[in-house]
Design a protein around this motif. Structure first.
Motif, PDB file in Angstrom:
ATOM      1  N   PHE A  21       0.847  -1.221   0.071  1.00  0.00           N
ATOM      2  CA  PHE A  21      -0.084  -0.182   0.006  1.00  0.00           C
ATOM      3  C   PHE A  21       0.982   1.253   0.010  1.00  0.00           C
ATOM      4  O   PHE A  21       0.741   2.291  -0.734  1.00  0.00           O
ATOM      5  CB  PHE A  21      -0.823  -0.048   1.329  1.00  0.00           C
ATOM      6  N   ASP A  40       2.559   1.545  -3.419  1.00  0.00           N
ATOM      7  CA  ASP A  40       1.621   2.063  -4.327  1.00  0.00           C
ATOM      8  C   ASP A  40       0.749   3.281  -4.299  1.00  0.00           C
ATOM      9  O   ASP A  40       0.501   3.727  -5.350  1.00  0.00           O
ATOM     10  CB  ASP A  40       0.715   0.961  -4.455  1.00  0.00           C
ATOM     11  N   THR A  41       1.022   3.821  -2.990  1.00  0.00           N
ATOM     12  CA  THR A  41       0.574   5.219  -3.047  1.00  0.00           C
ATOM     13  C   THR A  41       1.605   6.324  -2.870  1.00  0.00           C
ATOM     14  O   THR A  41       1.403   7.629  -2.648  1.00  0.00           O
ATOM     15  CB  THR A  41      -0.353   5.265  -1.603  1.00  0.00           C
ATOM     16  N   TRP A  79      -5.006  -2.210  -8.101  1.00  0.00           N
ATOM     17  CA  TRP A  79      -6.148  -1.812  -7.029  1.00  0.00           C
ATOM     18  C   TRP A  79      -7.386  -1.376  -8.042  1.00  0.00           C
ATOM     19  O   TRP A  79      -8.040  -0.482  -7.769  1.00  0.00           O
ATOM     20  CB  TRP A  79      -5.561  -0.370  -6.243  1.00  0.00           C
ATOM     21  N   TYR A  89      -8.323   4.152  -2.895  1.00  0.00           N
ATOM     22  CA  TYR A  89      -6.659   4.038  -3.180  1.00  0.00           C
ATOM     23  C   TYR A  89      -6.585   5.344  -3.984  1.00  0.00           C
ATOM     24  O   TYR A  89      -5.354   6.003  -3.556  1.00  0.00           O
ATOM     25  CB  TYR A  89      -6.588   2.781  -4.275  1.00  0.00           C
ATOM     26  N   ILE A 144      -8.051  -5.683  -6.784  1.00  0.00           N
ATOM     27  CA  ILE A 144      -8.147  -5.230  -5.633  1.00  0.00           C
ATOM     28  C   ILE A 144      -8.390  -6.197  -4.338  1.00  0.00           C
ATOM     29  O   ILE A 144      -7.925  -6.220  -3.535  1.00  0.00           O
ATOM     30  CB  ILE A 144      -9.028  -4.119  -5.277  1.00  0.00           C
ATOM     31  N   SER A 199      -4.674   4.864   5.091  1.00  0.00           N
ATOM     32  CA  SER A 199      -5.463   3.669   4.582  1.00  0.00           C
ATOM     33  C   SER A 199      -6.779   3.570   5.191  1.00  0.00           C
ATOM     34  O   SER A 199      -7.479   2.913   4.488  1.00  0.00           O
ATOM     35  CB  SER A 199      -4.691   2.389   5.313  1.00  0.00           C
ATOM     36  N   LEU A 242      -8.762   4.257   2.062  1.00  0.00           N
ATOM     37  CA  LEU A 242      -9.077   3.306   1.392  1.00  0.00           C
ATOM     38  C   LEU A 242     -10.153   2.485   1.882  1.00  0.00           C
ATOM     39  O   LEU A 242     -11.131   1.917   1.239  1.00  0.00           O
ATOM     40  CB  LEU A 242      -7.812   2.453   1.212  1.00  0.00           C
TER      41      LEU A 242
END
Length: 286
Positions: A19, A22-23, A41, A51, A165, A207, A210
């Motif tokens: 996470f 990827d962010t 995602w 996301y 995802i 998070s 998300l």
């Protein structure tokens, strides 16, 4: 699976997880960030809105003098795709306890023209500086133990709308909200689930952005199917979550004119309400 078992299987840590990678955003210039939207995602053909909110939330945490999202409101303008993107931020106000900023995410369309995908207005602060008094009538959702709940991997066939995802999340849905998966939706517009990241990373404020948008749409339990794209999503982060699995409850009370609202609550392992959200989404009727 009880909380202790969840903790024992934890592998990734905050700051060093899929996470986080990827962010991630890279500052190109003051207020301008490059990022790569991951194909991991995706919901159907579009990148998940929660996301995306975490990506912009990470850029704002760098751009603003405060690091924790308090209130984040996003308008989803066009569907994002995996691949390169640019986030542009602007500091609207930098106060003592709260800072406010805007952020927009841009990609290039098929004609090579830059197009805005999502625009955010957010207020940030310091969650650790908040008073610890709580006066509430809210109660945590009642969920069966994890080993009595079901995730995408338990389905005999792919669940409609499931996609990449699902491999990145730990979802254990309340059987009482799974009638849609068996062809018998309850019509109540409710979805409840245990929630975590599949690699065991504990939750943090980013998070939570998300978590409010990661469950199957409540439209499924109303008896509808297909893509339910987000029009607008507002998230309020109330406190820093304790380690362990989260519980997410989402309800819809009104579908009219092809639009519905989803109200979400996120509770942590210490029975604290750590995030709330309201989303407006469009649905295909008929």
């Amino acid at each position: 699976m009880p909380e202790a078992a969840f903790a024992q299987t934890a592998r990734a840590t905050i700051g060093d997880s899929e996470f986080d990678r990827d962010t991630a955003v890279t500052r190109r210039a003051p207020g301008v960030y490059d990022t790569e939207l991951s194909a991991g995602w995706i919901i159907i053909n579009a990148v998940n809105g929660g996301y995306l909110l975490a990506v912009l939330g990470r850029a704002l945490a760098d751009a603003l003098p405060h690091g924790d999202p308090f209130s984040v409101s996003a308008h989803y303008l066009t569907a994002s795709r995996p691949g390169p993107a640019v986030v542009r931020t602007d500091v609207v106000r930098a106060g003592r306890s709260l800072s406010t900023g805007t952020a927009s995410l841009f990609q290039y369309d098929d004609e090579g023209q830059e197009i805005e995908r999502i625009r955010v207005l957010a207020s940030y602060g310091d969650l650790d500086a908040l008073a610890d008094d709580v006066r509430t009538t809210a109660e945590p959702p009642s969920l069966p133990p994890m080993d009595q709940c079901f995730g995408p991997q338990d389905a005999p066939a792919p669940i409609p709308g499931s996609s990449a995802i699902a491999d990145r999340l730990m979802l254990k849905l309340d059987p009482a909200t799974l009638g849609w998966a068996l062809g018998a939706p309850s019509g109540k517009g409710e979805m409840r689930s245990w929630f975590g990241l599949a690699d065991g990373r504990d939750a943090d404020p980013l998070s939570l952005l998300l978590a409010v948008d990661a469950l199957p749409p409540t439209a499924f339990e109303i008896g509808l199917s297909g893509w339910v794209p987000t029009v607008e999503l507002t998230v309020h982060v109330r406190c820093r979550p304790a380690p362990g699995p989260l519980r997410v409850s989402i309800t819809t009370r009104n579908l009219a004119g092809g639009f519905l609202e989803e109200d979400a609550e996120v509770w942590d392992s210490a029975d604290r309400l750590v995030a709330q959200s309201r989303q407006l989404a469009s649905v295909r009727l008929g």
